[in-house]
Structure formats: structure tokens, C-alpha cells
Design a protein around this motif. Structure first.
Motif, short mmCIF file in Angstrom:
data_model
loop_
_atom_site.label_atom_id
_atom_site.label_comp_id
_atom_site.label_asym_id
_atom_site.label_seq_id
_atom_site.Cartn_x
_atom_site.Cartn_y
_atom_site.Cartn_z
N LYS A 12 0.83 -1.21 0.00
CA LYS A 12 0.00 0.00 0.00
C LYS A 12 0.86 1.26 0.00
O LYS A 12 1.76 1.41 0.83
CB LYS A 12 -0.89 0.02 1.24
N LEU A 14 0.56 5.51 -0.08
CA LEU A 14 -0.28 6.71 0.04
C LEU A 14 0.42 7.85 -0.69
O LEU A 14 1.58 8.16 -0.39
CB LEU A 14 -0.48 7.06 1.52
N SER A 36 -0.92 -0.89 -4.50
CA SER A 36 -2.27 -0.43 -4.16
C SER A 36 -2.14 1.02 -3.68
O SER A 36 -1.41 1.31 -2.74
CB SER A 36 -2.83 -1.32 -3.06
N THR A 38 -3.64 4.79 -2.43
CA THR A 38 -4.64 5.72 -1.92
C THR A 38 -4.03 7.10 -2.02
O THR A 38 -2.81 7.24 -2.14
CB THR A 38 -5.02 5.44 -0.46
N ARG A 48 -4.33 11.92 8.28
CA ARG A 48 -5.47 11.12 8.72
C ARG A 48 -5.43 9.73 8.05
O ARG A 48 -5.59 8.70 8.70
CB ARG A 48 -6.78 11.84 8.37
N LEU A 49 -5.18 9.73 6.73
CA LEU A 49 -5.14 8.47 5.99
C LEU A 49 -3.94 7.61 6.38
O LEU A 49 -4.03 6.38 6.38
CB LEU A 49 -5.09 8.75 4.48
N ARG A 51 -2.71 7.28 9.26
CA ARG A 51 -3.07 6.57 10.49
C ARG A 51 -4.15 5.53 10.22
O ARG A 51 -4.13 4.43 10.80
CB ARG A 51 -3.55 7.57 11.55
N ALA A 52 -5.10 5.88 9.34
CA ALA A 52 -6.27 5.01 9.12
C ALA A 52 -5.97 3.83 8.20
O ALA A 52 -6.47 2.73 8.41
CB ALA A 52 -7.42 5.83 8.56
N SER A 53 -5.13 4.04 7.16
CA SER A 53 -4.98 3.00 6.15
C SER A 53 -3.64 2.29 6.21
O SER A 53 -3.43 1.33 5.47
CB SER A 53 -5.19 3.59 4.75
N ALA A 54 -2.74 2.74 7.10
CA ALA A 54 -1.45 2.07 7.31
C ALA A 54 -0.74 1.67 6.02
O ALA A 54 -0.50 0.50 5.76
CB ALA A 54 -1.64 0.84 8.20
N PRO A 55 -0.37 2.66 5.20
CA PRO A 55 0.41 2.34 4.01
C PRO A 55 1.84 1.97 4.43
O PRO A 55 2.26 2.31 5.53
CB PRO A 55 0.42 3.66 3.24
N THR A 82 3.15 6.17 13.51
CA THR A 82 3.42 6.34 12.07
C THR A 82 4.91 6.53 11.74
O THR A 82 5.26 6.67 10.58
CB THR A 82 2.65 7.56 11.51
#
Ligand code: MN
Length: 141
Positions: A12, A14, A36, A38, A48-49, A51-55, A82
Motif C-alpha cells: 500500500k 499513500l 495499491s 490511496t 489522517r489516511l 493513520r487510518a490506512s497504514a500504508p 506512524t
């Protein structure tokens, strides 16, 4: 949910970038290489992402509206939740010295815009590989 047996889990990434053209280009190149992706258009949304999506890796444009990419990187690296995320700076400022500023802020690498579409994904894979290798060696030590 754990992946099905045989299913390849894609890494992942980001992308934090406010320029639509660059965002689309980078996303296309990364997805074509199996990552993948985001994305966020501001540092605040990116934090925010993160922390939320852990790339595993964040591609950080340094010039963003509001909080800039250097401040966002310092925030990520100061937070134990993070601090392990790999941050690669992306900047149009090809000035000598910018690289050092980015690395001092905690960036793990640095790429200059305009990006070279032929080598971009390979460079990202290279950063991932070198950080993974270094961390494996640190754990073994
Ligand atoms: Mn920008």
C-alpha cells in the motif's frame, strides 16, 4: 481479513499530492507496477489516511496548500504510530540543499519532479527494498 492462499498482497502506497496531473500520473505508474494506491490532496488529509490506512510507503509532495510536506513528515516521524512509515519526498524544487532539508525532516528518500516515468516505479521498489533490508538487519542485530 487475511488474504486467500496464493493471493498476492500488494504493497500500500499513500500519495499526498495537490497537483491533479502529477497525482494521476504517479497513481497510474504505481498501479501498473502492482501497488495499491490511496491518495490525499492535503497534508492534513494525508496524516489522517496515514493513520487510518497504514500504508507501507508515503509519497509526499513537499509543496502543499496549508501544512507543507516537510511539516507533515516531521509529524509522521514524531508519532510512534506512524514513525515507521517510509516517506519519499516528491518536489519540483531541484535546488541543491533541498535534499538535505527533506532528509533532515525525516524523509527516507527524495525524488525530483518532473518524474521520469520509465524509472519511477523501479525507484520506489528500490526504496522499499532497501528500507526492508535495513530493518531486517536491525532486527537480527
Ligand atoms: Mn504541490
Amino acid at each position: 481479513m487475511p488474504p486467500e492462499r496464493g493471493e498476492r498482497v500488494s504493497t500500500k502506497i499513500l500519495v499526498i499530492e495537490d497537483n491533479s496531473y502529477n497525482l494521476e500520473l504517479v497513481t497510474d505508474l504505481l498501479e501498473a507496477s502492482g501497488f495499491s494506491v490511496t491518495h490525499a490532496r492535503t497534508a492534513e488529509e494525508g496524516l489522517r489516511l496515514a493513520r487510518a490506512s497504514a500504508p507501507e510507503l508515503i509519497l509526499m509532495d513537499l509543496s502543499l496548500p496549508g501544512m507543507d510536506g516537510l511539516a507533515a513528515t516531521r509529524t509522521l516521524k514524531a508519532d510512534p504510530a506512524t514513525s515507521h512509515l517510509i516517506v519519499i519526498a516528491l518536489t519540483a524544487h531541484a535546488m541543491k540543499g533541498d535534499r538535505d532539508i527533506a532528509l533532515q525532516a525525516g524523509c527516507d528518500g527524495y525524488l525530483v519532479k518532473p518524474i521520469d516515468t520509465r524509472t519511477f516505479a523501479t525507484k520506489i521498489s528500490g526504496y522499499l527494498a532497501s528500507v526492508r533490508t535495513r530493518r531486517t538487519a536491525q532486527r537480527a542485530a
